[in-house]
Enzyme design. Structure first.
Site, PDB file in Angstrom:
ATOM      1  N   GLU A 114       0.838  -1.211   0.000  1.00  0.00           N
ATOM      2  CA  GLU A 114       0.000   0.000   0.000  1.00  0.00           C
ATOM      3  C   GLU A 114       0.866   1.251   0.000  1.00  0.00           C
ATOM      4  O   GLU A 114       0.563   2.229  -0.688  1.00  0.00           O
ATOM      5  CB  GLU A 114      -0.954   0.017   1.199  1.00  0.00           C
ATOM      6  N   GLU A 117      -1.318  -2.434 -10.162  1.00  0.00           N
ATOM      7  CA  GLU A 117      -1.302  -3.608  -9.269  1.00  0.00           C
ATOM      8  C   GLU A 117      -0.155  -4.565  -9.583  1.00  0.00           C
ATOM      9  O   GLU A 117       0.543  -5.022  -8.681  1.00  0.00           O
ATOM     10  CB  GLU A 117      -2.647  -4.322  -9.307  1.00  0.00           C
TER      11      GLU A 117
HETATM   12  N1  B3K Z   1      -6.237  -1.337  -4.590  1.00  0.00           N
HETATM   13  C1  B3K Z   1      -6.830  -2.115  -3.534  1.00  0.00           C
HETATM   14  C2  B3K Z   1      -7.810  -3.116  -4.012  1.00  0.00           C
HETATM   15  C3  B3K Z   1      -9.170  -2.586  -4.225  1.00  0.00           C
HETATM   16  C4  B3K Z   1     -10.140  -3.703  -4.520  1.00  0.00           C
HETATM   17  C5  B3K Z   1     -11.464  -3.202  -4.932  1.00  0.00           C
HETATM   18  N2  B3K Z   1     -12.423  -4.267  -5.093  1.00  0.00           N
HETATM   19  C6  B3K Z   1      -5.803  -2.806  -2.702  1.00  0.00           C
HETATM   20  C7  B3K Z   1      -4.503  -3.030  -3.326  1.00  0.00           C
HETATM   21  O1  B3K Z   1      -4.365  -3.717  -4.303  1.00  0.00           O
HETATM   22  O2  B3K Z   1      -3.542  -2.480  -2.850  1.00  0.00           O
HETATM   23 ZN    ZN Z   2      -2.524  -2.912  -4.864  1.00  0.00          ZN
END
Ligand code: B3K
Ligand code: ZN
Length: 898
Positions: free
Chosen positions: A302, A324
């Protein structure tokens, strides 16, 4: 409202820029659980780069519209509808103020603004912001935000939002306010607020350029003693991103908040990350070594999104892997560096092996079923269904391949150029690829296929040695084999596959590598071949003896390698390969091959037997004290039942279970003394240490215990496990002991020791929800028997006072653990598992479609199973399809049945 119309398919090819842009957003919240008032004032203008539209169409869901004003004057031509708000004939640029209501107390979807444990939280990615206010809720609309929160001071003493705190103070009637400003432009999915009774662990650190930063980990007061590890992980993440990528924290303050009702792991909202408690809270008594490692990885993930995701974001959701895949790659590298530094290849390999195991077990399976999609999908019905193993884990492998091709320095140059070009923008996977290509002076046009083709590539290998000429040729052929229909239609041509290879001589040493046409051998004994054609031959010269090839070292590409190694050759590689990943891989190949043969026999009722040479190969690893304990643990763990079932022509979970259990028992009985010796030798007496080394010892010792629990006479294991359970000063040892007790007793329908330990565990940790989740999960994943099928235990536990379907962690701990992590019991021939699954998907669908859709996926590979199971699964899928309402679940079951 559930969307019951035929689901709309959204296509990447239909992308069009938004007709309007929003530059600034000022949000004011009056936070009341059943009736929160949101006032949203935006600067809106027509987008010069889009085609003209007279009306402004804003997205909105589950909102009660109150009123609109343009440039301060009430605006009558605003029409609220099921999907949002239409404002007719708006000017070219204007200030728009909208007022609406929402009901966080009743929001069980955990998307948008909701209440958990009496506190307010938000989750906006992917499309939750529209459940808070009307907006152009798409990632290519980036604005700066100021947020004013007002709430009862007694009930919500802490009021948080993105960015920096501008001011706070008291209001009449026991209320108070806080005003926050985020100086960075961001898409709406990165908005967040938190309000409630929380406390923080705080640290002040200096960033690389000497600026002071305030770091906070916010939790409920009784959890403050479980925040140290998350804070340390955050500090390490900040340091790592500076040193490895030159990326500094850009805000004065960075906050992490833990919430116990959360749909996934965590969320990278700008400056205000919101986390599932599971990925924040840890102390030795409540969290296992795996939990500690996961927390480090997720905190890192994160945090790293602050640059890869937030500063540079996605143009549209088809580009999800842009942030991602890249951020998973970054968190994997961070964990590897934390475990082994940049140079200790053996320690780094542990992390690599764990990541590849997940990829092969989960992403390869996804790629073989109806949800197969490219890393950059072409279409979706519900975007939340595309936060997948393919987008995340295969996406990470795709990023890793750039680094494999260009080296760490070349990769860094590409990253630098990517930020130089795109900081502050919403961009595409192509933009990333172009930055990597341009920074390294390469044409990467062919590499685009990794983003557009679904399915798992298969590389078959043929080798030939010419003794007279001392030439060794390696012929590689690529294709997709018998791909799932969803994957097949995306496949257009060969990929650029970085194929790392080494050649091993008779003594077990790496041979020098000199390709035909080169003047001398390279210094390195691993070469990355650039394999770009359907079939290609690479010839090594001056090869003095016939070598054994070590193929796809360190798993240099996400492919399946087909090469006909003999069992002896695999045993040789397991003993000698200098590439630690491939050393592990050789053991896995050896085991997989035996296990699949045995599963085939078990399926047809032929008696099982295991060759002594396999036992001998495992014995060598078990007793080789020169190997690290964590490596030995990974090498001695057999491939999972799910992975093995997936390799069969017809998946047969019962046969796989029988085969795997047979081998475990055989290894347990044949090597009993060695397991006992390892168990004794790798104890970690004294205070708990969370170091990779100590956790390696615990992992190996607990693996030994789990094998000992397989002995024909398990009384010794029961004694050891009971003693370990009682004496444990950490959750790793305590839960491993409990698991061993449960499994040692399984064949006899349970034991008094197991029962007592279960009861003790519950009493001891009654007030620790994350530990009670483990209590449910251990029971749901335990081994069953004919007298004691696990489904009965699970059904009983559903009625336990501590069970709560609305809490995703709890639902996952019991229902998902059973349906997705106990294949032999879930796939019972009588169909009881499937009936249970259908009931739970339907029940969850009405509460939380995102969680329901995840559960729905556990039957998607139904066509690959034996006929009886297939029929049962189809019936369950049809039942679900006829009853569920959400777009989320319908997309999954309709694709499965299509
Ligand atoms: N970006 C979020 C994931 C969101 C999911 C939405 N259904 C967490 C992550 O990949 O860091
Ligand atoms: Zn992520």
């Amino acid at each position: 409202m559930a969307d019951t119309a035929t689901p709309n398919v959204i296509r990447r090819a239909d992308y069009a820029p938004p007709a309007f842009l929003i530059d600034t957003v000022a949000l004011e919240f009056d936070l009341i659980p059943e009736r929160t008032v949101v006032r949203n004032t935006m600067r809106v203008r027509r987008n010069p780069d889009a085609s003209h539209a007279a009306n402004l169409e804003l997205m909105g869901e589950q909102l009660e519209f109150v009123g609109a004003a343009i440039d301060g004057a009430p605006f009558a031509h605003a029409h609220a509808h099921e999907h949002g708000l239409t404002l007719d004939n708006v000017p070219d640029h204007f200030e728009l103020t909208l007022t609406s209501l929402c009901n966080p107390a009743e929001n069980t979807t955990l998307s948008g603004l909701y209440v958990s444990g009496g506190n307010f939280f938000t989750q906006c990615e992917a499309e939750g912001f529209r459940r808070i206010t009307y907006f152009l809720d798409r990632p290519d609309v980036m604005a700066t935000y100021t947020v004013t929160l007002r709430a009862s001071k007694a009930d919500y003493p802490v009021l948080l939002s993105n960015g920096n705190l501008l001011e706070q103070g008291d209001l009449p009637d026991g209320r108070h306010f806080a005003r926050w400003e985020d100086p960075f432009r961001k898409p709406s999915y990165l908005f967040a607020l938190v309000a409630g009774k929380l406390v923080a662990l705080e640290e002040r650190v200096k960033s690389g350029s000497g600026k002071e930063k305030l770091l906070q980990v916010w939790v409920e007061p009784h959890d403050l003693d479980k925040t140290r590890h998350a804070m340390d992980s955050l500090i390490n993440s900040i340091r790592w991103d500076e040193s490895r990528f030159g990326l500094e924290l850009d805000l004065d303050r960075f906050m992490i908040v833990a919430v116990s009702d959360f749909n996934m792991g965590a969320m990278e909202n700008k400056g205000l990350n919101i986390f599932n408690t599971k990925y924040v809270l840890a102390n030795p008594e409540t969290a296992t070594d795996t939990d500690f490692a996961n927390i480090e990885a997720v905190v890192g993930h994160e945090y790293f999104h602050n640059w890869t995701g937030n500063r540079v974001t996605c143009r549209d959701w088809f580009q999800l892997s842009l942030k991602e895949g890249l951020t998973v790659f970054r968190d994997q590298e961070f964990s590897a560096d934390m475990a082994g530094g940049a140079t200790d290849e053996a320690s780094r390999a542990t992390k690599r092996i764990e990541d590849v195991r997940v990829l092969r077990q989960m992403q390869f399976a996804e790629d073989a079923g109806p949800m197969a999609h490219p890393v950059r999908p072409e279409s979706y019905v519900e975007i939340n269904n595309f936060y997948t193993m393919t987008v995340y884990e295969k996406g990470s492998e795709v990023v890793r391949m750039y680094q494999t091709l260009f080296g760490r320095d070349g990769f860094r140059k590409g990253m630098d150029l990517y930020f130089k070009r795109h900081d502050g923008q919403a961009v595409t996977c192509d933009d990333f690829r172009h930055a990597l290509a341009d920074a390294n002076g390469r044409d990467l046009a062919q590499f685009e296929r990794w983003y557009s083709q679904a399915g798992t590539p298969r590389v078959s290998v043929r080798t030939a040695y010419d003794t007279a000429q001392q030439r060794y040729s390696v012929t590689l052929t690529q294709g997709y084999g018998d791909a799932a229909p969803a994957a097949r239609e995306t496949q257009k041509g060969p990929l650029l596959i970085p194929f790392a290879i080494g050649l091993i001589g008779k003594e077990g040493h790496d041979l020098p590598l000199q390709l035909d046409g080169e003047t001398r051998p390279s210094d390195a004994t691993t070469r990355v071949l650039e394999f770009t054609q359907t079939e290609q031959t690479f010839t090594f010269v001056n090869v003095a003896q016939e070598p054994l090839p070590s193929l796809l070292r360190n798993f240099s590409a996400p492919v399946v390698v087909e090469y006909d190694y003999s069992p002896d050759e695999l045993a040789f590689l397991l003993a000698h390969d200098s590439d630690p990943f491939n050393r592990w891989e050789a053991g896995q190949r050896l085991a997989t091959r035996e296990l699949l043969t045995l599963a085939g026999r078990a399926a047809t009722g032929v008696p099982l037997q295991l060759d002594d040479s396999v036992v001998a190969a495992f014995a060598r690893v078990l007793t080789d004290e020169t190997l690290s304990p964590s490596f030995r643990e990974l090498a001695l763990m057999l491939p999972s039942e799910a992975y093995l079932a997936e390799q069969m022509a017809e998946s047969n979970p019962a046969a796989v279970h029988a085969a795997r259990q047979f081998v475990r028992k055989r290894l347990a009985n044949a090597l009993r003394k060695d397991w006992l010796a390892v168990y004794e030798k790798h104890r970690t007496p004294g205070a708990y240490e969370a170091t990779p080394e100590a956790s390696g010892h615990r992992a190996l010792k607990n693996l030994a215990l789990s094998y000992l629990a397989e002995l024909d006479d398990p009384s010794e294991a029961v004694r050891l496990a009971s003693a370990q359970y009682d004496a444990a000063n950490n959750m790793t040892d305590r839960s491993a002991a409990l698991s061993a007790l449960l499994n040692a007793a399984a064949a006899n329908g349970g034991s008094i020791e197991a029962q007592q330990a279960l009861e003790d565990f519950y009493r001891r940790f009654e007030k620790e929800p994350l530990v009670i989740d483990k209590w449910f999960a251990l029971q749901a994943t335990q081994r069953g028997s004919a007298q004691r099928p696990v489904i009965e235990i699970v059904r009983k536990l559903m009625a336990h006072p501590a069970f709560n379907l609305k809490n995703p962690n709890r639902a996952r701990s019991l229902i998902f653990s059973f349906c997705a992590a106990n294949p032999a019991q879930f796939h019972a021939e009588d169909g009881s598992g499937y009936a249970f699954w259908a009931d739970q998907v339907i029940a969850l669908d009405a509460i939380n479609p995102q969680v329901a859709a995840r559960l729905a996926r556990s039957l998607e590979l139904w066509r690959r199973f034996t006929p009886t199971l297939r029929d049962g699964m189809r019936a369950a899928l049809e039942k679900v399809a006829s009853q569920v309402k959400s777009r989320d679940v319908r997309e999954i079951v309709e694709k499965a049945l299509a």
